[in-house]
Write an enzyme that holds these catalytic residues in place. Structure first.
Site, PDB file in Angstrom:
ATOM      1  CD  GLU A 128     -11.159  64.226  64.090  1.00  0.00           C
ATOM      2  OE1 GLU A 128     -11.785  63.145  64.145  1.00  0.00           O
ATOM      3  OE2 GLU A 128     -10.418  64.609  65.011  1.00  0.00           O
ATOM      4  CB  THR A 180     -18.093  63.699  71.092  1.00  0.00           C
ATOM      5  OG1 THR A 180     -17.149  62.624  71.177  1.00  0.00           O
ATOM      6  CG2 THR A 180     -17.362  64.951  70.694  1.00  0.00           C
TER       7      THR A 180
HETATM    8  P1  ADP Z   1     -11.668  59.981  70.089  1.00  0.00           P
HETATM    9  O1  ADP Z   1     -12.146  61.015  71.053  1.00  0.00           O
HETATM   10  O2  ADP Z   1     -10.824  58.954  70.748  1.00  0.00           O
HETATM   11  O3  ADP Z   1     -11.054  60.549  68.839  1.00  0.00           O
HETATM   12  P2  ADP Z   1     -14.097  60.012  68.781  1.00  0.00           P
HETATM   13  O4  ADP Z   1     -15.272  60.024  69.693  1.00  0.00           O
HETATM   14  O5  ADP Z   1     -13.645  61.281  68.150  1.00  0.00           O
HETATM   15  O6  ADP Z   1     -12.911  59.266  69.548  1.00  0.00           O
HETATM   16  O7  ADP Z   1     -14.348  59.038  67.552  1.00  0.00           O
HETATM   17  C1  ADP Z   1     -14.796  57.777  67.744  1.00  0.00           C
HETATM   18  C2  ADP Z   1     -16.103  57.587  66.970  1.00  0.00           C
HETATM   19  O8  ADP Z   1     -15.821  57.487  65.559  1.00  0.00           O
HETATM   20  C3  ADP Z   1     -16.749  56.290  67.387  1.00  0.00           C
HETATM   21  O9  ADP Z   1     -18.154  56.497  67.384  1.00  0.00           O
HETATM   22  C4  ADP Z   1     -16.363  55.330  66.277  1.00  0.00           C
HETATM   23  O10 ADP Z   1     -17.314  54.305  66.104  1.00  0.00           O
HETATM   24  C5  ADP Z   1     -16.289  56.236  65.056  1.00  0.00           C
HETATM   25  N1  ADP Z   1     -15.336  55.714  64.045  1.00  0.00           N
HETATM   26  C6  ADP Z   1     -15.607  55.376  62.779  1.00  0.00           C
HETATM   27  N2  ADP Z   1     -14.495  54.967  62.148  1.00  0.00           N
HETATM   28  C7  ADP Z   1     -13.490  55.032  63.013  1.00  0.00           C
HETATM   29  C8  ADP Z   1     -12.104  54.749  62.928  1.00  0.00           C
HETATM   30  N3  ADP Z   1     -11.521  54.264  61.820  1.00  0.00           N
HETATM   31  N4  ADP Z   1     -11.370  54.964  64.030  1.00  0.00           N
HETATM   32  C9  ADP Z   1     -11.919  55.437  65.172  1.00  0.00           C
HETATM   33  N5  ADP Z   1     -13.238  55.725  65.306  1.00  0.00           N
HETATM   34  C10 ADP Z   1     -14.017  55.534  64.237  1.00  0.00           C
END
Ligand code: ADP
Length: 306
Positions: A128, A180
């Site tokens: 995270e 975010t």
């Molecule tokens: P969500 O709100 O759906 O959790 P986030 O914004 O927290 O999405 O996370 C997505 C971000 O993390 C994107 O920028 C993505 O490129 C990066 N990222 C890196 N590795 C991963 C992964 N294995 N799965 C999802 N997102 C990833």
């Protein structure tokens, strides 16, 4: 060589009045992952989906979680992982948490379940941190433990699973980008005491409603007077979706995570389906592409499939 396969669920964090402290796991959608041990300290990532996420371990949330586990094991092992995402990155339903938590639980299984749930949450929060810049557990904890979780504190970690009724959840994911960082930046740093008091009342009411299966109390408490009025501006159609979903019988709901997904809770499946069709009506008018899910609260968390 043993291969562990897991399903890792989507999650709704920032549960309306429970900003940063309440999260819930969903039965649909979920990511699938396969993982095996290597005998040298590295992480090999194969992406089996269309999202083009990084394969360098340091840039992939699953990778950084596995690297932190390798470090804890004194660099005596490594991992090879295959990730098949169904939760779109940036959707606001815990895409990064599903990768992070799924990797931690799968790796732990390979290692003979040597780590506690709190330790798994700690490992997964490294993912995270990569995705959003801050360690937070309101997606990770329900993703690992299932159900609804209260994150009473991060330092020290204090996670309280909250038994909850078998509610139905409808989610709409409008295909727009809400960064975010933007969603965090627009928040006010100070709040009025009267707003804080109202929010405390709602959080206590929501938790009590879950514990007592009191749907009316849950509905009355699904109100956020602090974050939603500011953040909802980033989500086109938000006010109309919320009002029409409640008219269609939803108990209430709000922004999932930092958006753009919006979720609603309902007592039964037919109401949850009416809520879905109301969401579709609103987004059909805006011309914005969207996905919807009608699902239930996932009580198991990350599941070992084989
Ligand atoms: P969500 O709100 O759906 O959790 P986030 O914004 O927290 O999405 O996370 C997505 C971000 O993390 C994107 O920028 C993505 O490129 C990066 N990222 C890196 N590795 C991963 C992964 N294995 N799965 C999802 N997102 C990833």
């Amino acid at each position: 060589m043993k291969i562990v396969k897991v399903h890792s669920p989507a999650t709704v964090a920032n549960l309306v009045c429970g900003f940063d402290i309440l999260g819930m796991a969903l039965n649909d959608p979920f990511d699938a992952m396969k993982i095996k041990l290597l005998d040298d300290p590295r992480v090999i990532i194969h992406n089996k989906d269309e999202y083009n996420l990084p394969t360098e371990a340091e840039k992939n949330v699953a990778g950084v979680v596995l690297l932190s586990i390798i470090e804890k094991m004194n660099n005596t092992i490594g991992f090879e992982i295959e990730i098949e995402k169904h939760i779109k990155p940036g959707s606001g339903i815990g895409s990064s948490a599903a990768s992070a938590a799924g990797a931690a639980v799968a790796a732990n299984n390979l290692l003979g379940n040597i780590f506690s749930n709190d330790e798994l949450v700690q490992f997964a929060m490294n993912g995270e941190k990569l995705a959003s810049g801050v360690k937070h557990a309101d997606n990770i904890a329900p993703c690992i433990l299932g159900g609804i979780c209260l994150i009473r504190s991060i330092h020290p970690l204090d996670i309280i699973p909250i038994p909850s009724p078998d509610l139905f959840v409808t989610v709409v994911h409008p295909q727009i980008e809400v960064r975010t960082s933007d969603a965090r930046q627009i928040l006010r740093q100070q709040i009025l005491l009267k707003d804080a008091i109202r929010q405390w009342g709602n959080i206590a009411g929501l938790v009590t409603g879950f514990l007592k299966n009191d749907f009316d109390l849950i509905g009355r408490s699904l109100e956020d007077v602090i974050i939603e009025p500011v953040r909802s501006i980033l989500i086109p159609g938000f006010d109309e979706v919320k009002t029409s979903c409640k008219e269609a019988g939803a108990l209430g709901g709000g922004i999932s995570g930092s958006g753009p997904s919006v979720f609603m809770l309902s007592k039964d499946e037919s109401t949850a389906r009416s809520v879905e069709s109301v969401m579709k009506d609103v987004y059909n008018k805006t011309g914005i592409d969207y996905n919807t899910y009608v699902t239930t609260i996932n009580k198991r968390g990350v599941e070992i499939i084989e």
